[in-house]
Design an enzyme around this catalytic site. Structure first.
Site, mmCIF file in Angstrom:
data_model
loop_
_atom_site.group_PDB
_atom_site.id
_atom_site.type_symbol
_atom_site.label_atom_id
_atom_site.label_comp_id
_atom_site.label_asym_id
_atom_site.label_seq_id
_atom_site.Cartn_x
_atom_site.Cartn_y
_atom_site.Cartn_z
ATOM 1 N N ARG A 8 0.857 -1.181 0.000
ATOM 2 C CA ARG A 8 0.000 0.000 0.000
ATOM 3 C C ARG A 8 0.901 1.242 0.000
ATOM 4 O O ARG A 8 1.930 1.270 0.689
ATOM 5 C CB ARG A 8 -0.903 0.046 1.244
ATOM 6 C CG ARG A 8 -2.069 -0.925 1.212
ATOM 7 C CD ARG A 8 -3.120 -0.555 0.158
ATOM 8 N NE ARG A 8 -4.247 -1.480 0.154
ATOM 9 C CZ ARG A 8 -4.316 -2.599 -0.562
ATOM 10 N NH1 ARG A 8 -3.335 -2.950 -1.356
ATOM 11 N NH2 ARG A 8 -5.393 -3.363 -0.516
ATOM 12 N N GLU B 142 -4.090 7.322 -5.198
ATOM 13 C CA GLU B 142 -4.272 6.599 -6.468
ATOM 14 C C GLU B 142 -5.566 7.042 -7.134
ATOM 15 O O GLU B 142 -6.578 7.186 -6.442
ATOM 16 C CB GLU B 142 -4.308 5.091 -6.197
ATOM 17 C CG GLU B 142 -2.993 4.582 -5.632
ATOM 18 C CD GLU B 142 -3.000 3.085 -5.329
ATOM 19 O OE1 GLU B 142 -4.030 2.431 -5.578
ATOM 20 O OE2 GLU B 142 -1.977 2.583 -4.846
ATOM 21 N N HIS C 296 -1.282 -0.151 -9.667
ATOM 22 C CA HIS C 296 -1.864 -1.071 -8.678
ATOM 23 C C HIS C 296 -2.454 -2.313 -9.366
ATOM 24 O O HIS C 296 -3.665 -2.561 -9.289
ATOM 25 C CB HIS C 296 -2.928 -0.345 -7.837
ATOM 26 C CG HIS C 296 -3.190 -1.030 -6.531
ATOM 27 N ND1 HIS C 296 -3.590 -0.357 -5.393
ATOM 28 C CD2 HIS C 296 -3.132 -2.343 -6.162
ATOM 29 C CE1 HIS C 296 -3.754 -1.225 -4.406
ATOM 30 N NE2 HIS C 296 -3.477 -2.431 -4.846
HETATM 31 C C1 DGY Z 1 -5.135 -6.419 -2.543
HETATM 32 O O1 DGY Z 1 -5.830 -7.413 -2.764
HETATM 33 O O2 DGY Z 1 -5.068 -5.883 -1.444
HETATM 34 C C2 DGY Z 1 -4.342 -5.921 -3.706
HETATM 35 O O3 DGY Z 1 -3.751 -4.722 -3.431
HETATM 36 C C3 DGY Z 1 -5.243 -5.876 -4.918
HETATM 37 O O4 DGY Z 1 -4.506 -5.859 -6.088
#
Ligand code: DGY
Length: 322
Positions: free
Chosen positions: A239, A268, A287
């Site tokens: 993240r 984002e 992402h």
């Molecule tokens: C998640 O599943 O948390 C990922 O970041 C999605 O791509």
């Protein structure tokens, strides 16, 4: 009797919706690309029993409190930092995520990002397309080796372990930092536990796979980047907010690290003019950690299954416990 209502916050394939419609009322946000508006969600949640949410949706206490019939929120992601899990617990609402099924896929992406950054793949491919490839020359687009180097994995969950497994194929030394030791990963993969400082100082590749929590927010800041080798490459596929982006920019400007591969950002989508995107040694992705047809379909199916189970009074398959 009224059928229980499910709110789906992004357009998903009709086949899943049709299946749910056999038992439930379903309303779905009409766009595939644009996130649901707050207004729509606040309005639809009022008589909803379930939400199938995306990581782009803010599922906070205000929203959860509006859903007087709400029983379950199934998030289409393994991460659930977009959901106020404590508020859900207070209100008796079950929260589910999609762990395990995306671990290999996300590890593939994190490893690909690491390789692309180290071997300057994106820069190189662009040069060819732009006709800037003039000749072979000794140090043209020379990058950093991956095999036999040290990878430091911060966050040794399922995805971290899957990255470590890939690293063994490259004869890498594997360090990891995690809340708790992982004796099984140590034994199976030869991963060595290190405190964060040691990992930062000794790794050639620092791969961040740690979930975003109040404790990990801004974990990578000025101090952490200064500890890294000047030849180190930093990868983040977890993240954005676990990194202080101003500190990362300063580290790249000062040449304190050799490059960064980023699949996630504090905000984002990141603005195309963002300073991070101006560095040639930064590879930036939108992402896409779990973005394969197979995995995204499995994630949707798991969300639908979790919702169906909870609405039938059964235990979901993958409930968020923490
Ligand atoms: C998640 O599943 O948390 C990922 O970041 C999605 O791509």
């Amino acid at each position: 009797m009224n059928r229980q209502k499910i709110v789906i916050t992004r357009k998903i394939p009709e086949s899943y919706v049709n299946d749910l419609k056999k038992q439930f009322e379903v309303v779905m946000w009409s766009s595939e690309d644009q996130p649901v508006t707050r207004e729509y969600l606040l309005n639809e949640v009022k008589d909803a029993s379930a939400i199938l949410s995306m990581l782009t949706d803010t599922i906070d206490r205000e929203l959860l409190s509006q859903g007087s019939e709400l029983k379950v929120v199934a998030n289409m992601a393994v991460g659930y930092d977009n959901i106020d899990v404590q508020a859900a617990r207070d209100l008796g609402i079950t929260v589910c995520n999609t762990p395990d099924i995306l671990s290999d896929t996300t590890a593939d992406l994190a490893f690909a990002l690491m390789m692309a950054t180290a071997r300057r793949i994106v820069e190189a491919a662009e040069m060819v397309k732009q006709g800037k490839w003039l000749s072979w020359s000794p140090y043209f687009l020379a990058g950093y080796e991956i095999h036999h180097k040290t990878i430091g994995i911060v966050g040794m969950g399922k995805i971290g372990e899957a990255i470590a497994k890939r690293a063994t194929g490259f004869d890498m030394n594997i360090l990891y930092y995690n809340r708790s030791r992982k004796p099984d990963a140590e034994q199976r993969l030869g991963a060595v536990y290190a405190d964060l400082d040691t990992l930062l100082q000794e790794s050639d590749f620092i791969v961040c796979m740690i979930p975003l929590t109040a404790q990990t927010k801004g974990l990578f800041g000025e101090k952490e980047f200064k500890k890294m080798k000047r030849t180190a490459i930093f990868i983040n596929a977890a993240r954005g907010a676990v990194v202080d982006e101003s500190a990362l920019i300063a580290a790249l400007e000062a040449g304190e690290i050799a490059g960064a591969g980023l699949d996630v950002f504090e905000k984002e989508p990141i603005d195309a003019n963002h300073p991070l995107l101006q560095f040639p040694n930064v590879v930036a992705l939108p992402h896409i950690g779990s973005a394969t047809h197979e995995t995204r379909s499995a994630m949707i199916a798991l969300c639908c299954e979790n919702i169906t189970r909870v609405l039938r009074g059964e235990r979901p398959k993958t409930e968020v416990k923490s």
